[in-house]
Write an enzyme that holds these catalytic residues in place. Structure first.
Site, mmCIF file in Angstrom:
data_model
loop_
_atom_site.group_PDB
_atom_site.id
_atom_site.type_symbol
_atom_site.label_atom_id
_atom_site.label_comp_id
_atom_site.label_asym_id
_atom_site.label_seq_id
_atom_site.Cartn_x
_atom_site.Cartn_y
_atom_site.Cartn_z
ATOM 1 N N ASP A 1 -2.285 -4.631 -5.867
ATOM 2 C CA ASP A 1 -2.506 -3.787 -5.018
ATOM 3 C C ASP A 1 -3.883 -3.053 -5.088
ATOM 4 O O ASP A 1 -4.394 -2.569 -6.301
ATOM 5 C CB ASP A 1 -1.503 -2.454 -5.759
ATOM 6 C CG ASP A 1 -0.080 -2.875 -5.196
ATOM 7 O OD1 ASP A 1 0.291 -2.939 -4.037
ATOM 8 O OD2 ASP A 1 0.803 -2.859 -6.349
ATOM 9 N N HIS B 1 -2.816 -6.702 -1.534
ATOM 10 C CA HIS B 1 -2.131 -5.621 -0.757
ATOM 11 C C HIS B 1 -3.140 -4.723 -0.702
ATOM 12 O O HIS B 1 -3.742 -3.687 -1.522
ATOM 13 C CB HIS B 1 -1.030 -5.115 -1.270
ATOM 14 C CG HIS B 1 -0.314 -4.247 -0.488
ATOM 15 N ND1 HIS B 1 0.711 -3.348 -1.289
ATOM 16 C CD2 HIS B 1 -0.741 -3.536 0.748
ATOM 17 C CE1 HIS B 1 1.165 -2.237 -0.141
ATOM 18 N NE2 HIS B 1 0.082 -2.283 0.773
ATOM 19 N N GLY C 1 6.980 -3.382 -9.333
ATOM 20 C CA GLY C 1 5.895 -3.234 -10.348
ATOM 21 C C GLY C 1 6.613 -2.860 -11.603
ATOM 22 O O GLY C 1 6.952 -3.513 -12.629
#
Ligand code: DX5
Ligand code: ZN
Length: 231
Positions: free
Chosen positions: A42, A73, A202
């Protein structure tokens, strides 16, 4: 480039943001040994989302320590400026947000030219029609099931219907549907039943000490084998 996938069925993609960065190599090894199919990285810039995570040095470090496919991402504005650098750092899949890309066609083409697979993500309030014309250019679509920016948020239930509608639209195209945010045993089951093929997770993976058990629990739930996963 590492192959994306490798197992049949739903893929589990642990989000590295939730790991202990002081022990990055061990954390990655724990989910790789635990059966993860991919890793989810992320990237947040403090502009597109109100949080900042990490950049190229961490991606390069993760690349050196695992052969799992890596997805970047990108929760950043103007992702076009950095596509090649993310590919060079080791991302096998580069996912941009439709909301951050006024020239989405061009951005997706640049990702493909970089050698990475192209993905596009949609925030909870962004309609599916925002990417309708881009479907021939994408291999991964991420339906955000939280508003991006932070781990550990609650799953937004009304996104399930969006996953269901998307699955109908992309049927037969070979496009993976990923859900991202608030994915645990119960929500994994719901998302997969709606058509999700990749679970980015996560806290539900890196929270428990036993990562293998956490990944297996998600996989069982995804395949409808865990009675505790029924909502
Ligand atoms: C949210 C990120 C997610 C997040 C998932 O902005 O894109 O990938 O790390 O974390 P959990 O699974 O804790 O919601
Ligand atoms: Zn994410």
């Amino acid at each position: 480039m590492a192959a994306v996938g490798g197992t049949t069925g739903v893929k589990i993609s642990p989000s590295v943001m939730a790991c202990d960065f002081l022990r990055l190599a061990d954390e990655v090894a724990s989910v790789e040994a635990g059966g993860a199919d991919m890793l989810h990285l992320d990237i947040m810039d403090g502009r597109f989302v109100p949080n900042i995570t990490f950049g190229f040095p961490i991606i390069e470090a993760v690349r050196r320590t695992t052969s799992l496919p890596l997805e970047a991402h990108l929760m950043i504005i103007e992702p076009d400026r950095y596509v090649r650098e993310f590919a060079r750092a080791g991302a096998d899949v580069i996912t941009v947000h439709a909301e951050a890309c006024p020239h989405l066609d061009r951005t997706l083409a640049e990702i493909r030219e970089s050698g990475a697979k192209a993905g596009v993500a949609l925030n909870p309030a962004t309609p599916l029609c925002a990417i309708e014309e881009a479907l021939p250019l994408v291999e991964f679509i991420t339906v955000m099931t939280v508003n991006p920016g932070f781990g550990g948020q609650g799953f937004i239930e009304r996104c399930v219907d969006k996953v269901r509608r998307l699955a109908t639209i992309v049927a037969g195209r070979g496009i993976e549907i990923q859900v991202d945010g608030g994915i645990g045993v119960a929500t994994a089951a719901v998302a997969v039943a709606a058509g999700a093929t990749i679970l980015a997770a996560g806290s539900s993976v890196f929270g428990p000490a036993d990562r293998k058990a956490a990944i297996e629990a998600l996989r069982r739930a995804a395949h409808g084998l865990d009675p505790c996963s029924q909502p």
